[in-house]
Design a protein around this motif. Structure first.
Motif, PDB file in Angstrom:
ATOM      1  N   PHE A   1       1.009  -1.241  -0.097  1.00  0.00           N
ATOM      2  CA  PHE A   1      -0.089   0.078  -0.009  1.00  0.00           C
ATOM      3  C   PHE A   1       0.639   1.377   0.032  1.00  0.00           C
ATOM      4  N   LEU A   2       2.218   1.252   0.299  1.00  0.00           N
ATOM      5  CA  LEU A   2       3.136   2.173   0.105  1.00  0.00           C
ATOM      6  C   LEU A   2       3.505   2.515  -1.400  1.00  0.00           C
ATOM      7  N   GLU A   3       3.106   3.445  -2.095  1.00  0.00           N
ATOM      8  CA  GLU A   3       3.204   3.731  -3.477  1.00  0.00           C
ATOM      9  C   GLU A   3       4.877   3.391  -3.888  1.00  0.00           C
ATOM     10  N   GLY A   4       5.139   2.576  -4.936  1.00  0.00           N
ATOM     11  CA  GLY A   4       6.526   2.351  -5.303  1.00  0.00           C
ATOM     12  C   GLY A   4       7.153   1.456  -4.265  1.00  0.00           C
ATOM     13  N   TYR A   5       6.716   0.896  -3.302  1.00  0.00           N
ATOM     14  CA  TYR A   5       7.092  -0.065  -2.505  1.00  0.00           C
ATOM     15  C   TYR A   5       6.792  -1.591  -2.645  1.00  0.00           C
ATOM     16  N   LYS A   6       7.768  -2.411  -3.100  1.00  0.00           N
ATOM     17  CA  LYS A   6       7.287  -3.767  -3.149  1.00  0.00           C
ATOM     18  C   LYS A   6       7.947  -4.647  -2.273  1.00  0.00           C
ATOM     19  N   ILE A   7       7.390  -5.859  -2.196  1.00  0.00           N
ATOM     20  CA  ILE A   7       8.033  -6.962  -1.186  1.00  0.00           C
ATOM     21  C   ILE A   7       8.260  -8.057  -1.915  1.00  0.00           C
ATOM     22  N   THR A   8       9.279  -8.901  -1.631  1.00  0.00           N
ATOM     23  CA  THR A   8       9.800 -10.160  -2.407  1.00  0.00           C
ATOM     24  C   THR A   8       9.756 -11.320  -1.479  1.00  0.00           C
ATOM     25  N   VAL A   9       8.915 -12.321  -1.753  1.00  0.00           N
ATOM     26  CA  VAL A   9       8.890 -13.480  -0.769  1.00  0.00           C
ATOM     27  C   VAL A   9       9.914 -14.442  -1.551  1.00  0.00           C
ATOM     28  N   SER A  10      10.879 -14.825  -0.499  1.00  0.00           N
ATOM     29  CA  SER A  10      11.994 -15.783  -1.063  1.00  0.00           C
ATOM     30  C   SER A  10      12.348 -16.821  -0.296  1.00  0.00           C
ATOM     31  N   LEU A  11      12.808 -17.785  -0.798  1.00  0.00           N
ATOM     32  CA  LEU A  11      13.459 -19.010   0.158  1.00  0.00           C
ATOM     33  C   LEU A  11      14.954 -18.786   0.461  1.00  0.00           C
ATOM     34  N   ARG A  12      15.066 -18.671   1.908  1.00  0.00           N
ATOM     35  CA  ARG A  12      16.560 -18.409   2.295  1.00  0.00           C
ATOM     36  C   ARG A  12      17.601 -19.347   1.711  1.00  0.00           C
ATOM     37  N   GLN A  13      18.765 -18.978   1.717  1.00  0.00           N
ATOM     38  CA  GLN A  13      19.755 -19.697   1.153  1.00  0.00           C
ATOM     39  C   GLN A  13      19.932 -21.080   1.501  1.00  0.00           C
ATOM     40  N   ASP A  14      19.692 -21.394   2.775  1.00  0.00           N
ATOM     41  CA  ASP A  14      19.962 -22.650   3.634  1.00  0.00           C
ATOM     42  C   ASP A  14      18.541 -23.504   3.308  1.00  0.00           C
ATOM     43  N   LYS A  15      17.607 -22.634   2.710  1.00  0.00           N
ATOM     44  CA  LYS A  15      16.070 -23.459   2.593  1.00  0.00           C
ATOM     45  C   LYS A  15      15.380 -23.750   3.689  1.00  0.00           C
ATOM     46  N   GLU A  16      15.674 -23.182   5.032  1.00  0.00           N
ATOM     47  CA  GLU A  16      15.171 -23.411   6.177  1.00  0.00           C
ATOM     48  C   GLU A  16      14.332 -22.343   6.471  1.00  0.00           C
ATOM     49  N   ALA A  17      14.005 -21.257   5.980  1.00  0.00           N
ATOM     50  CA  ALA A  17      13.036 -20.221   6.048  1.00  0.00           C
ATOM     51  C   ALA A  17      12.260 -19.478   5.049  1.00  0.00           C
ATOM     52  N   LEU A  18      11.591 -18.762   4.918  1.00  0.00           N
ATOM     53  CA  LEU A  18      10.905 -18.005   3.985  1.00  0.00           C
ATOM     54  C   LEU A  18      11.237 -16.545   4.386  1.00  0.00           C
ATOM     55  N   LEU A  19      11.761 -15.554   3.488  1.00  0.00           N
ATOM     56  CA  LEU A  19      11.930 -14.432   3.765  1.00  0.00           C
ATOM     57  C   LEU A  19      11.198 -13.431   3.051  1.00  0.00           C
ATOM     58  N   VAL A  20      10.822 -12.345   3.567  1.00  0.00           N
ATOM     59  CA  VAL A  20      10.212 -11.091   3.045  1.00  0.00           C
ATOM     60  C   VAL A  20      11.098  -9.957   2.851  1.00  0.00           C
ATOM     61  N   ASN A  21      11.595  -9.488   1.814  1.00  0.00           N
ATOM     62  CA  ASN A  21      12.750  -8.592   1.429  1.00  0.00           C
ATOM     63  C   ASN A  21      13.592  -8.781   2.613  1.00  0.00           C
ATOM     64  N   LYS A  22      14.294 -10.017   2.699  1.00  0.00           N
ATOM     65  CA  LYS A  22      15.261 -10.424   3.203  1.00  0.00           C
ATOM     66  C   LYS A  22      15.107 -10.586   5.030  1.00  0.00           C
ATOM     67  N   VAL A  23      13.763 -10.360   5.349  1.00  0.00           N
ATOM     68  CA  VAL A  23      13.492 -10.544   6.654  1.00  0.00           C
ATOM     69  C   VAL A  23      12.560 -11.929   6.852  1.00  0.00           C
ATOM     70  N   VAL A  24      13.101 -12.493   7.955  1.00  0.00           N
ATOM     71  CA  VAL A  24      12.404 -14.004   8.325  1.00  0.00           C
ATOM     72  C   VAL A  24      10.916 -14.042   8.727  1.00  0.00           C
ATOM     73  N   ILE A  25      10.237 -14.673   8.046  1.00  0.00           N
ATOM     74  CA  ILE A  25       8.612 -14.867   8.515  1.00  0.00           C
ATOM     75  C   ILE A  25       9.003 -15.859   9.527  1.00  0.00           C
ATOM     76  N   VAL A  26       8.304 -15.354  10.849  1.00  0.00           N
ATOM     77  CA  VAL A  26       8.626 -16.279  11.927  1.00  0.00           C
ATOM     78  C   VAL A  26       7.432 -17.051  12.296  1.00  0.00           C
ATOM     79  N   GLU A  27       6.274 -16.499  12.020  1.00  0.00           N
ATOM     80  CA  GLU A  27       5.123 -17.228  12.538  1.00  0.00           C
ATOM     81  C   GLU A  27       3.641 -16.919  11.785  1.00  0.00           C
ATOM     82  N   ASP A  28       2.971 -17.749  11.885  1.00  0.00           N
ATOM     83  CA  ASP A  28       1.596 -17.676  11.282  1.00  0.00           C
ATOM     84  C   ASP A  28       0.542 -17.117  12.266  1.00  0.00           C
ATOM     85  N   VAL A  29       0.271 -15.658  12.224  1.00  0.00           N
ATOM     86  CA  VAL A  29      -0.468 -15.271  13.413  1.00  0.00           C
ATOM     87  C   VAL A  29      -1.804 -15.469  13.364  1.00  0.00           C
TER      88      VAL A  29
END
Length: 360
Positions: free
Chosen positions: A271-299
């Motif tokens: 919702f911030l104009e011009g700002y996007k997020i990218t969901v990716s798999l961490r290099q060790d494949k043991e976590a999902l990242l959003v803009n390189k920040v770890v997603i820690v839990e399903d709230v």
């Protein structure tokens, strides 16, 4: 009961080829406990297996759907049933400690179960394997080497190869006959806000309440919420509040079961104009990242809102490079012209020297 009996015989044929064993006391106890817990199909399997059920081995872990899941799904293949048995000692503590994307062996090689739980910030009573919830808060049966866990439905052995979901990023039309959340037809954040506050995301919960409040039109939203300890002291002035909040909110429905099946990397707007997020798999494949920040839990998640806890505040957009002043632009142009003139002069002098050498 006939369907359950048929399924039991199939499971018995599976287990009779195994290398495990149970004593009569263990069988009787397991049958009684499992049956009383609502898993009659598995109880019948253990009962009909008798002494020849499992000869000798160290450990066995069984993940069993409820009796209703067995009945509604009909006869299952032998390979699928094997997929629900693991030749390992899987305690609740061990299962909860496994990182995202860890593999658990089964009696149906080469198929393995994948841990699809987010790395939680606190103890949970459930984990996720192949996208299916497993109740680890209370085991159905445990005698030290045989452990039985209840699951909500059958595992899908083709989970990793299943078609990827399409992100739902448009308004969700509401059925006229659907019950509204409030008398005025608006959509309330109350349940999500309460859950966020209970799990340590009070600041983002307050932003959600203040900035979005009650939306009259149907919408799809996902909030990536940093914990309170990362948000405190982060803001310098009032305008920071809106900017920070809006870059953490996505106009798409992205609950955890959808995220774990995306093609990575996946980029979506916020919702911030011009700002996007990218969901990716961490290099060790043991976590999902959003803009390189770890997603820690399903709230929290419902039909139109998902809230996911992340480990830190998402980084701000890099500041745009300052545009050169008119004087600087003139200097750049002049330098380019001068360079071109020098090159041209050198070429002319070179050709002239060739002509003179010919005449001499």
């Amino acid at each position: 009961m006939a369907a359950n009996f048929l399924i039991s015989l199939i499971l018995f044929s599976l287990l009779s080829f195994s290398s495990f064993s149970l004593s009569d006391n263990s069988i009787s106890k397991a049958v009684e406990i499992v049956s009383n817990s609502g898993f009659v199909s598995l109880a019948l399997t253990l009962e009909f297996g008798s002494k020849n059920l499992i000869p000798h081995s160290e450990y066995l872990t069984i993940f069993t759907p409820s009796n209703s899941s067995f009945s509604s799904s009909g006869q299952r293949s032998l390979s699928l049933l094997k997929f629900h048995f693991s030749p390992q000692s899987l305690t609740p503590q061990f299962l909860k400690s496994l990182p995202f994307n860890s593999k658990i062996p089964t009696l149906s090689p080469p198929h393995t179960l994948l841990v699809t739980s987010p790395p939680s910030r606190c103890d949970q009573d459930t984990i996720s394997l192949n996208g299916v919830k497993v109740n680890v808060g209370s085991m159905i049966y445990d005698d030290g080497w045989l452990r039985i866990f209840g699951i909500e439905k059958f595992f899908d052995p083709n989970f990793g190869a299943s078609p990827r979901p399409n992100l739902d990023c448009v308004a969700s039309p509401r059925d006229d006959d659907e019950e509204e959340d409030d008398d005025d037809g608006s959509m309330s954040f109350d349940a999500a806000i309460e859950e966020m506050k209970d799990k340590g995301y009070s600041i983002m919960a307050s932003f959600l309440e203040m900035q979005l409040g009650m939306i009259k039109e149907p919408a799809l939203l996902t909030v990536f919420a940093p914990p309170d300890e990362k948000m405190e002291g982060y803001f310098r002035n009032f305008t920071d509040y809106s900017v920070v909040f809006l870059r953490h909110v996505v106009p798409c429905l992205m609950p955890w079961p959808v995220l774990i099946r995306l093609d990575y990397p996946t980029t979506v707007p916020t919702f911030l104009e011009g700002y996007k997020i990218t969901v990716s798999l961490r290099q060790d494949k043991e976590a999902l990242l959003v803009n390189k920040v770890v997603i820690v839990e399903d709230v929290y998640a419902d039909d139109w809102l998902a809230v996911l806890g992340i480990g830190d505040v998402l980084p701000a957009m890099p500041a745009p490079e300052p545009k050169p002043s008119s004087q600087r632009r003139r200097s750049v142009v002049n330098a380019a012209v001068l360079k071109a003139l020098v090159g041209f002069s050198f070429l002319v002098m070179f050709e002239l020297s060739l002509d003179l050498s010919i005449f001499s």
